[in-house]
Design a protein around this motif. Structure first.
Motif, PDB file in Angstrom:
ATOM      1  N   ILE A   1       0.630  -1.263  -0.006  1.00  0.00           N
ATOM      2  CA  ILE A   1      -0.127  -0.270   0.091  1.00  0.00           C
ATOM      3  C   ILE A   1       0.875   1.636  -0.411  1.00  0.00           C
ATOM      4  O   ILE A   1       1.322   1.389   1.014  1.00  0.00           O
ATOM      5  N   GLU A   2       0.926   1.700  -0.752  1.00  0.00           N
ATOM      6  CA  GLU A   2       1.145   3.448  -0.818  1.00  0.00           C
ATOM      7  C   GLU A   2       0.244   4.446  -0.996  1.00  0.00           C
ATOM      8  O   GLU A   2      -1.173   4.398  -0.657  1.00  0.00           O
ATOM      9  N   GLY A   3       0.169   5.721  -1.662  1.00  0.00           N
ATOM     10  CA  GLY A   3      -0.382   6.494  -1.239  1.00  0.00           C
ATOM     11  C   GLY A   3      -0.952   6.832   0.514  1.00  0.00           C
ATOM     12  O   GLY A   3      -1.678   7.927   0.958  1.00  0.00           O
ATOM     13  N   PHE A   4      -0.177   6.583   1.764  1.00  0.00           N
ATOM     14  CA  PHE A   4      -0.884   6.966   2.603  1.00  0.00           C
ATOM     15  C   PHE A   4      -0.455   8.082   3.427  1.00  0.00           C
ATOM     16  O   PHE A   4       0.923   8.704   3.091  1.00  0.00           O
ATOM     17  N   ASP A   5      -0.594   8.771   4.110  1.00  0.00           N
ATOM     18  CA  ASP A   5       0.468  10.110   5.071  1.00  0.00           C
ATOM     19  C   ASP A   5       1.295   9.193   5.694  1.00  0.00           C
ATOM     20  O   ASP A   5       1.066   9.171   7.061  1.00  0.00           O
ATOM     21  N   ALA A   6       2.583   9.301   5.610  1.00  0.00           N
ATOM     22  CA  ALA A   6       3.539   8.675   5.923  1.00  0.00           C
ATOM     23  C   ALA A   6       3.714   9.589   7.701  1.00  0.00           C
ATOM     24  O   ALA A   6       4.434   9.185   8.268  1.00  0.00           O
ATOM     25  N   ARG A   7       3.753  11.158   7.513  1.00  0.00           N
ATOM     26  CA  ARG A   7       3.897  12.208   8.697  1.00  0.00           C
ATOM     27  C   ARG A   7       2.911  11.221   9.064  1.00  0.00           C
ATOM     28  O   ARG A   7       3.223  11.271  10.808  1.00  0.00           O
ATOM     29  N   VAL A   8       2.010  11.253   9.481  1.00  0.00           N
ATOM     30  CA  VAL A   8       0.948  10.634  10.257  1.00  0.00           C
ATOM     31  C   VAL A   8       1.178   9.367  10.742  1.00  0.00           C
ATOM     32  O   VAL A   8       1.646   9.954  11.864  1.00  0.00           O
ATOM     33  N   LEU A   9       1.340   8.231   9.867  1.00  0.00           N
ATOM     34  CA  LEU A   9       1.858   6.753  10.329  1.00  0.00           C
ATOM     35  C   LEU A   9       3.373   6.926  11.500  1.00  0.00           C
ATOM     36  O   LEU A   9       2.735   6.748  12.189  1.00  0.00           O
ATOM     37  N   GLY A  10       4.268   7.940  10.857  1.00  0.00           N
ATOM     38  CA  GLY A  10       5.259   8.401  11.736  1.00  0.00           C
ATOM     39  C   GLY A  10       4.875   8.830  12.709  1.00  0.00           C
ATOM     40  O   GLY A  10       5.481   8.427  14.079  1.00  0.00           O
ATOM     41  N   GLU A  11       4.742  10.079  12.844  1.00  0.00           N
ATOM     42  CA  GLU A  11       3.665   9.640  14.400  1.00  0.00           C
ATOM     43  C   GLU A  11       2.990   9.160  15.264  1.00  0.00           C
ATOM     44  O   GLU A  11       2.470   8.916  16.849  1.00  0.00           O
TER      45      GLU A  11
END
Length: 79
Positions: free
Chosen positions: A26-36
């Motif tokens: 899966i791509e297209g996710f919010d990497a910043r939110v997931l990282g937080e």
């Protein structure tokens, strides 16, 4: 270096298939939110892809449907 992760993802997908585990990159996710949410920055990590793994339900009617594919001539150009 971020794109090198796809070599590992390919190996993960092949390994999952040999174990009869369904997998979906899966791509297209919010990497910043997931990282937080996962505290990745504190670990010196950054998310670049997610892979969902699991076993499909026996009641999944889509799994038994024939696959819909374009003919090879429509997607391949011979040079």
């Amino acid at each position: 270096m971020e794109k090198q992760v796809y070599l590992a993802v390919g190996t993960l997908l092949l390994g999952a298939a040999t174990l009869e585990i369904d997998a979906c990159p899966i791509e297209g996710f919010d990497a910043r939110v997931l990282g937080e949410e996962l505290g990745l920055r504190e670990q010196g990590l950054v998310a670049s892809v997610i892979v969902a793994l699991g076993k499909r339900s026996e009641q999944d009617f889509n799994a038994r449907l024939p696959k819909s594919r374009l003919p090879a001539e429509a997607v391949i150009t011979r040079l």
